[in-house]
Design a protein around this motif. Structure first.
Motif, PDB file in Angstrom:
ATOM      1  N   PRO A  58       0.833  -1.220   0.000  1.00 48.90           N
ATOM      2  CA  PRO A  58       0.000   0.000   0.000  1.00 48.90           C
ATOM      3  C   PRO A  58       0.858   1.257   0.000  1.00 48.90           C
ATOM      4  O   PRO A  58       2.042   1.230   0.335  1.00 48.90           O
ATOM      5  N   ARG A  59       0.232   2.366  -0.360  1.00 49.26           N
ATOM      6  CA  ARG A  59       0.951   3.647  -0.381  1.00 49.26           C
ATOM      7  C   ARG A  59       1.426   4.016   1.019  1.00 49.26           C
ATOM      8  O   ARG A  59       0.909   3.528   2.029  1.00 49.26           O
ATOM      9  N   PHE A  60       2.385   4.934   1.065  1.00 53.62           N
ATOM     10  CA  PHE A  60       3.039   5.252   2.324  1.00 53.62           C
ATOM     11  C   PHE A  60       2.077   5.811   3.362  1.00 53.62           C
ATOM     12  O   PHE A  60       2.226   5.563   4.563  1.00 53.62           O
ATOM     13  N   TYR A  61       1.054   6.556   2.906  1.00 56.65           N
ATOM     14  CA  TYR A  61       0.181   7.194   3.897  1.00 56.65           C
ATOM     15  C   TYR A  61      -0.545   6.156   4.762  1.00 56.65           C
ATOM     16  O   TYR A  61      -0.896   6.429   5.918  1.00 56.65           O
ATOM     17  N   VAL A  62      -0.773   4.941   4.205  1.00 59.29           N
ATOM     18  CA  VAL A  62      -1.408   3.879   4.988  1.00 59.29           C
ATOM     19  C   VAL A  62      -0.511   3.496   6.165  1.00 59.29           C
ATOM     20  O   VAL A  62      -0.975   3.371   7.318  1.00 59.29           O
ATOM     21  N   PHE A  63       0.775   3.339   5.884  1.00 56.89           N
ATOM     22  CA  PHE A  63       1.725   2.988   6.954  1.00 56.89           C
ATOM     23  C   PHE A  63       1.923   4.157   7.907  1.00 56.89           C
ATOM     24  O   PHE A  63       2.161   3.958   9.103  1.00 56.89           O
ATOM     25  N   TRP A  64       1.829   5.362   7.368  1.00 58.47           N
ATOM     26  CA  TRP A  64       1.946   6.559   8.213  1.00 58.47           C
ATOM     27  C   TRP A  64       0.796   6.591   9.225  1.00 58.47           C
ATOM     28  O   TRP A  64       0.993   6.853  10.409  1.00 58.47           O
ATOM     29  N   LEU A  65      -0.414   6.321   8.722  1.00 58.71           N
ATOM     30  CA  LEU A  65      -1.574   6.292   9.619  1.00 58.71           C
ATOM     31  C   LEU A  65      -1.404   5.206  10.674  1.00 58.71           C
ATOM     32  O   LEU A  65      -1.707   5.406  11.853  1.00 58.71           O
ATOM     33  N   MET A  66      -0.896   4.056  10.233  1.00 53.55           N
ATOM     34  CA  MET A  66      -0.674   2.964  11.189  1.00 53.55           C
ATOM     35  C   MET A  66       0.360   3.377  12.228  1.00 53.55           C
ATOM     36  O   MET A  66       0.205   3.129  13.425  1.00 53.55           O
ATOM     37  N   GLY A  67       1.427   3.995  11.767  1.00 58.67           N
ATOM     38  CA  GLY A  67       2.454   4.448  12.695  1.00 58.67           C
ATOM     39  C   GLY A  67       1.915   5.501  13.639  1.00 58.67           C
ATOM     40  O   GLY A  67       2.234   5.496  14.848  1.00 58.67           O
ATOM     41  N   GLY A  68       1.084   6.405  13.130  1.00 60.32           N
ATOM     42  CA  GLY A  68       0.483   7.431  13.985  1.00 60.32           C
ATOM     43  C   GLY A  68      -0.417   6.820  15.034  1.00 60.32           C
ATOM     44  O   GLY A  68      -0.434   7.270  16.198  1.00 60.32           O
ATOM     45  N   ALA A  69      -1.178   5.796  14.635  1.00 60.51           N
ATOM     46  CA  ALA A  69      -2.063   5.126  15.593  1.00 60.51           C
ATOM     47  C   ALA A  69      -1.255   4.454  16.697  1.00 60.51           C
ATOM     48  O   ALA A  69      -1.635   4.500  17.882  1.00 60.51           O
TER      49      ALA A  69
END
Length: 240
Positions: A158-169
């Motif tokens: 998936p695109r980076f923003y998906v992992f960013w959201l996961m990391g933020g969570a």
């Protein structure tokens, strides 16, 4: 007296040859004879180093007496071949060194021709090697291109923003644990949490890509590509 018995010609007198001797260089003697009275330079056709140059010269003059154009001149109306043969016969076994212009020029032509052939061969080999290398590189690129889309599909995440959201969570959850029980998180809290989440998001994305590249499908396609590259390298005899 050691010296050179020489045969000199001049293009201005094509049917005449001068036969004499000198204790200096025959080329120096030819330069002296050129002077300003003749339109062309004199050329040493043949010369031979002997111990008794004057004696050999007299013997040559004697043998060519019938061809002498004037008794007080050393010019003879004869062929180059006959003059050289006569000098060699008169010198006999006392010859120390001789030099034939025609032989020397032929030797130089042979050397030049050999150099030309070797240079042409070297150039041809360089061009052939360059052509082989270019063909190899083109084939190698074609193999990489052939499998690039398959490998890209198999390693896609998936695109980076998906992992960013996961990391933020993840960061938010961890920071929430550190808040006092009676304190509510602010909007700024979540903004900061998700900004910091880019760091674990990057790590998560790299881990996901690594797992994709370890999959059996990806490894299988990569092995096929590498096998084709190895076969191409073996056929071409070149290295990547």
């Amino acid at each position: 007296m050691q010296g050179y018995v020489y045969i000199i010609s001049n293009k201005a007198m094509p049917d005449l040859l001068k036969v004499g001797f000198t204790t200096r260089s025959p080329d120096e003697r030819a330069a002296e004879l050129s002077g300003t009275a003749l339109p062309y330079p004199s050329v040493v056709e043949y010369s031979v180093l002997v111990d008794h140059a004057a004696v050999v010269e007299r013997e040559v003059h004697r043998r060519l007496a019938s061809l002498r154009v004037s008794q007080n001149r050393e010019w003879f109306q004869c062929s180059r071949t006959k003059a050289i043969e006569t000098v060699k016969a008169a010198a006999g076994s006392v010859v120390k060194a001789d030099k034939d212009r025609a032989v020397e020029e032929e030797r130089q032509r042979a050397v030049h021709e050999q150099w030309r052939r070797e240079n042409e061969q070297r150039l041809r080999q360089e061009l052939e090697a360059q052509a082989r290398k270019e063909a190899y590189e083109a084939s190698r690129k074609a193999i990489f291109d052939k499998y690039a889309s398959q490998l890209a599909t198999l390693s896609r995440v998936p695109r980076f923003y998906v992992f960013w959201l996961m990391g933020g969570a993840i960061v938010s959850a961890l920071l929430l644990l550190s808040l006092p029980a009676n304190k509510e998180p602010s909007f700024a809290f979540f903004v900061i949490s998700f900004l910091i989440g880019a760091i674990p998001g990057t790590v998560l994305k790299e881990l996901a890509e690594g797992q994709k590249m370890k999959s059996s499908g990806y490894v299988s396609v990569q092995a096929k590509r590498d096998a084709e590259l190895a076969a191409l390298q073996k056929r071409s005899g070149l290295s990547s």
